[in-house]
Design a protein around this motif. Structure first.
Motif, mmCIF file in Angstrom:
data_model
loop_
_atom_site.group_PDB
_atom_site.id
_atom_site.type_symbol
_atom_site.label_atom_id
_atom_site.label_comp_id
_atom_site.label_asym_id
_atom_site.label_seq_id
_atom_site.Cartn_x
_atom_site.Cartn_y
_atom_site.Cartn_z
ATOM 1 N N LEU A 1 45.169 38.932 23.962
ATOM 2 C CA LEU A 1 45.432 37.685 24.688
ATOM 3 C C LEU A 1 44.729 36.490 24.075
ATOM 4 O O LEU A 1 45.070 35.338 24.391
ATOM 5 C CB LEU A 1 45.011 37.847 26.158
ATOM 6 C CG LEU A 1 45.716 38.968 26.942
ATOM 7 C CD1 LEU A 1 45.196 39.006 28.369
ATOM 8 C CD2 LEU A 1 47.228 38.767 26.923
ATOM 9 N N SER A 2 43.770 36.731 23.172
ATOM 10 C CA SER A 2 43.071 35.614 22.543
ATOM 11 C C SER A 2 43.983 34.827 21.604
ATOM 12 O O SER A 2 43.628 33.729 21.180
ATOM 13 C CB SER A 2 41.850 36.123 21.766
ATOM 14 O OG SER A 2 42.242 36.892 20.636
ATOM 15 N N ASN A 3 45.142 35.386 21.287
ATOM 16 C CA ASN A 3 46.098 34.691 20.417
ATOM 17 C C ASN A 3 46.976 33.704 21.170
ATOM 18 O O ASN A 3 47.898 33.119 20.585
ATOM 19 C CB ASN A 3 46.986 35.707 19.693
ATOM 20 C CG ASN A 3 46.293 36.315 18.489
ATOM 21 O OD1 ASN A 3 45.591 35.624 17.753
ATOM 22 N ND2 ASN A 3 46.465 37.615 18.295
ATOM 23 N N TYR A 4 46.714 33.517 22.466
ATOM 24 C CA TYR A 4 47.488 32.577 23.275
ATOM 25 C C TYR A 4 46.579 31.508 23.841
ATOM 26 O O TYR A 4 45.419 31.788 24.191
ATOM 27 C CB TYR A 4 48.191 33.313 24.429
ATOM 28 C CG TYR A 4 49.189 34.325 23.949
ATOM 29 C CD1 TYR A 4 50.508 33.970 23.706
ATOM 30 C CD2 TYR A 4 48.813 35.653 23.720
ATOM 31 C CE1 TYR A 4 51.428 34.902 23.235
ATOM 32 C CE2 TYR A 4 49.717 36.584 23.243
ATOM 33 C CZ TYR A 4 51.023 36.195 23.008
ATOM 34 O OH TYR A 4 51.936 37.112 22.538
ATOM 35 N N ASP A 5 47.088 30.295 23.948
ATOM 36 C CA ASP A 5 46.271 29.262 24.582
ATOM 37 C C ASP A 5 46.245 29.501 26.088
ATOM 38 O O ASP A 5 47.160 30.092 26.672
ATOM 39 C CB ASP A 5 46.792 27.857 24.253
ATOM 40 C CG ASP A 5 48.160 27.565 24.828
ATOM 41 O OD1 ASP A 5 48.280 27.453 26.056
ATOM 42 O OD2 ASP A 5 49.119 27.441 24.046
ATOM 43 N N GLN A 6 45.182 29.052 26.715
ATOM 44 C CA GLN A 6 44.955 29.361 28.123
ATOM 45 C C GLN A 6 46.024 28.764 29.034
ATOM 46 O O GLN A 6 46.389 29.353 30.056
ATOM 47 C CB GLN A 6 43.571 28.869 28.552
ATOM 48 C CG GLN A 6 43.103 29.443 29.883
ATOM 49 C CD GLN A 6 43.045 30.966 29.890
ATOM 50 O OE1 GLN A 6 42.541 31.574 28.940
ATOM 51 N NE2 GLN A 6 43.565 31.588 30.952
ATOM 52 N N THR A 7 46.560 27.598 28.650
ATOM 53 C CA THR A 7 47.603 26.976 29.465
ATOM 54 C C THR A 7 48.815 27.884 29.585
ATOM 55 O O THR A 7 49.407 28.020 30.659
ATOM 56 C CB THR A 7 48.030 25.624 28.860
ATOM 57 O OG1 THR A 7 46.887 24.764 28.800
ATOM 58 C CG2 THR A 7 49.104 24.959 29.719
ATOM 59 N N SER A 8 49.204 28.534 28.472
ATOM 60 C CA SER A 8 50.344 29.447 28.492
ATOM 61 C C SER A 8 50.083 30.633 29.405
ATOM 62 O O SER A 8 50.953 31.051 30.166
ATOM 63 C CB SER A 8 50.648 29.941 27.071
ATOM 64 O OG SER A 8 51.053 28.888 26.233
ATOM 65 N N LEU A 9 48.883 31.182 29.333
ATOM 66 C CA LEU A 9 48.549 32.326 30.181
ATOM 67 C C LEU A 9 48.478 31.928 31.650
ATOM 68 O O LEU A 9 48.949 32.656 32.531
ATOM 69 C CB LEU A 9 47.229 32.944 29.727
ATOM 70 C CG LEU A 9 47.193 33.482 28.288
ATOM 71 C CD1 LEU A 9 45.812 34.051 27.978
ATOM 72 C CD2 LEU A 9 48.260 34.525 28.062
ATOM 73 N N ASP A 10 47.915 30.761 31.921
ATOM 74 C CA ASP A 10 47.802 30.301 33.306
ATOM 75 C C ASP A 10 49.173 30.107 33.947
ATOM 76 O O ASP A 10 49.348 30.331 35.156
ATOM 77 C CB ASP A 10 47.024 28.983 33.368
ATOM 78 C CG ASP A 10 45.546 29.156 33.056
ATOM 79 O OD1 ASP A 10 45.073 30.304 33.069
ATOM 80 O OD2 ASP A 10 44.883 28.142 32.777
ATOM 81 N N SER A 11 50.157 29.708 33.137
ATOM 82 C CA SER A 11 51.499 29.463 33.666
ATOM 83 C C SER A 11 52.109 30.726 34.262
ATOM 84 O O SER A 11 52.926 30.650 35.187
ATOM 85 C CB SER A 11 52.425 28.930 32.562
ATOM 86 O OG SER A 11 52.000 27.673 32.105
ATOM 87 N N PHE A 12 51.716 31.883 33.737
ATOM 88 C CA PHE A 12 52.318 33.137 34.189
ATOM 89 C C PHE A 12 51.331 34.013 34.958
ATOM 90 O O PHE A 12 51.514 35.218 35.070
ATOM 91 C CB PHE A 12 52.895 33.899 32.991
ATOM 92 C CG PHE A 12 53.971 33.129 32.285
ATOM 93 C CD1 PHE A 12 55.203 32.938 32.878
ATOM 94 C CD2 PHE A 12 53.737 32.559 31.051
ATOM 95 C CE1 PHE A 12 56.194 32.206 32.249
ATOM 96 C CE2 PHE A 12 54.720 31.829 30.406
ATOM 97 C CZ PHE A 12 55.956 31.656 31.011
#
Length: 374
Positions: free
Chosen positions: A72-83
């Motif tokens: 998951l470190s390969n994704y920005d936090q905004t993208s993860l927060d969206s889902f």
């Protein structure tokens, strides 16, 4: 299919059974499977589906539990927060997209002007195109494009997200100004009116004779759509434009083109996670997929692909450098911006002169509040 074959070669103990079907009807089939508890282990989802079919975070497996497999470190936090719902990560984005400006190089050369980058230049382009030929316009906006351009103008001028903390965040005055601005674009020959477009007799941009002939010279569409639209134009090449500055702020939004999720009822969470990690980050897999599904949201994937000369990547770079504003899950609902959606009707009534900008703004507010109450 080639990527799955590579996965099975790498993990011979795991057998993947893919399911093939057309996009039409896919949502209904998947929704039924999710509700009945019979969803596939790994699912490919559209942008709003995690929110629509798992509003409490219960119908998809929490990917935080397999973060030892999916990096998951390969994704920005905004993208993860969206889902993320109630602390549960329901899906990860495969790629990110957003709307950008594309301009017909040859037509702008014929008219003798540069691509517009400010509101003043956009209005001046309308006048220049009108002088060149009455059927020539620098920009074409169909119904959904108008909806997003209205939003773009409001974001640029007022720095307003459409929804904030679950509430509609745009005032009646700001919406009225947005409708007035679209009328200004029509009056200054920047965009064809809805009546003009209806007379063209084409439902899509790429089948519109004026677009094919190069008379409509610009679009505001998703970065992944530019090549397809411009490939229908006779003897055309296109440029990815800079964003048109319509205020002191940066409009436009980012969204995921699609996501991968795991069923909450899976009996094989580790194997499902391994497949997802392979598809989104393995160098062989991401090179097979390339930019066909948009530019990857995964940092490792971006390092593995050679994007030399890729205009989708050029457009996506301009997008991500310009904005990090996320698109909400409500705006693209069929009941709001679909063919018979409330915002679509308001935009049409404004263009045809059937309602004032103020009345259209109130209709949009009422409709959005209904959407948020669902």
């Amino acid at each position: 299919l080639n990527a799955i074959q590579k996965f099975e070669e790498k993990y011979p103990n795991i057998k993947v059974t893919p399911e093939y079907e057309a996009f039409q009807g896919h949502e209904e089939k998947l929704a039924l499977a999710i509700k009945s508890g019979n969803a596939p282990d790994v699912m490919q989802l559209d942008y709003t589906w995690p929110n629509d079919y798992s509003p409490n975070g219960d119908n998809f497996y929490d990917l935080n539990k397999v973060s030892n497999i999916i990096d998951l470190s390969n994704y920005d936090q905004t993208s993860l927060d969206s889902f993320t719902k109630n602390g549960k990560l329901q899906a990860i984005p495969v790629s990110r997209t957003g709307r950008v400006f594309g301009w017909n190089i040859n037509t702008f050369k014929e008219v003798g002007i540069d691509y517009p980058t400010t509101g003043e230049e956009l209005l001046a382009a309308g006048k220049a195109f009108e002088e060149y030929g009455d059927d020539y316009y620098p920009l074409i906006l169909l119904d959904l494009d108008r909806a997003f351009f209205l939003r773009y103008y409001i974001e640029c001028k007022y720095d307003k997200n459409w929804i904030e903390d679950g509430q509609f965040n745009v005032s009646k005055e700001e919406l009225t100004d947005g409708f007035d601005y679209l009328k200004t674009l029509e009056e200054n020959h920047v965009i064809p009116t809805d009546e003009k477009l209806a007379g063209d007799g084409a439902e899509n941009i790429e089948t519109n004779a004026n677009w094919i002939a190069g008379k409509y010279a610009g679009i505001y569409l998703y970065d992944t759509s530019l090549y397809h639209k411009f490939s229908s134009v006779t003897n055309s090449d296109y440029a990815v434009g800079d964003y048109v500055q319509l205020g002191d702020y940066h409009g436009s939004e980012l969204k995921s083109t699609m996501e991968f999720a795991i069923s909450a009822n899976t009996q094989h969470p580790a194997e499902a996670a391994a497949l997802i990690q392979f598809l989104v980050a393995d160098p062989e897999a991401v090179q097979i997929l390339g930019s066909d599904r948009g530019i990857s949201a995964n940092k490792a994937a971006l390092e593995a692909i050679d994007f030399t000369g890729d205009k989708i990547k050029e457009a996506n770079d301009k997008l991500t450098a310009w904005t990090d504003r996320p698109l909400d899950f409500v705006f693209e609902r069929q009941s709001f911006t679909g063919t018979d959606g409330a915002l679509t009707r308001a935009l049409q009534e404004s263009s045809y002169g059937q309602k004032s900008s103020e009345d259209c703004a109130q209709d949009v507010i009422d409709a959005m509040n209904k959407e948020l109450a669902k």
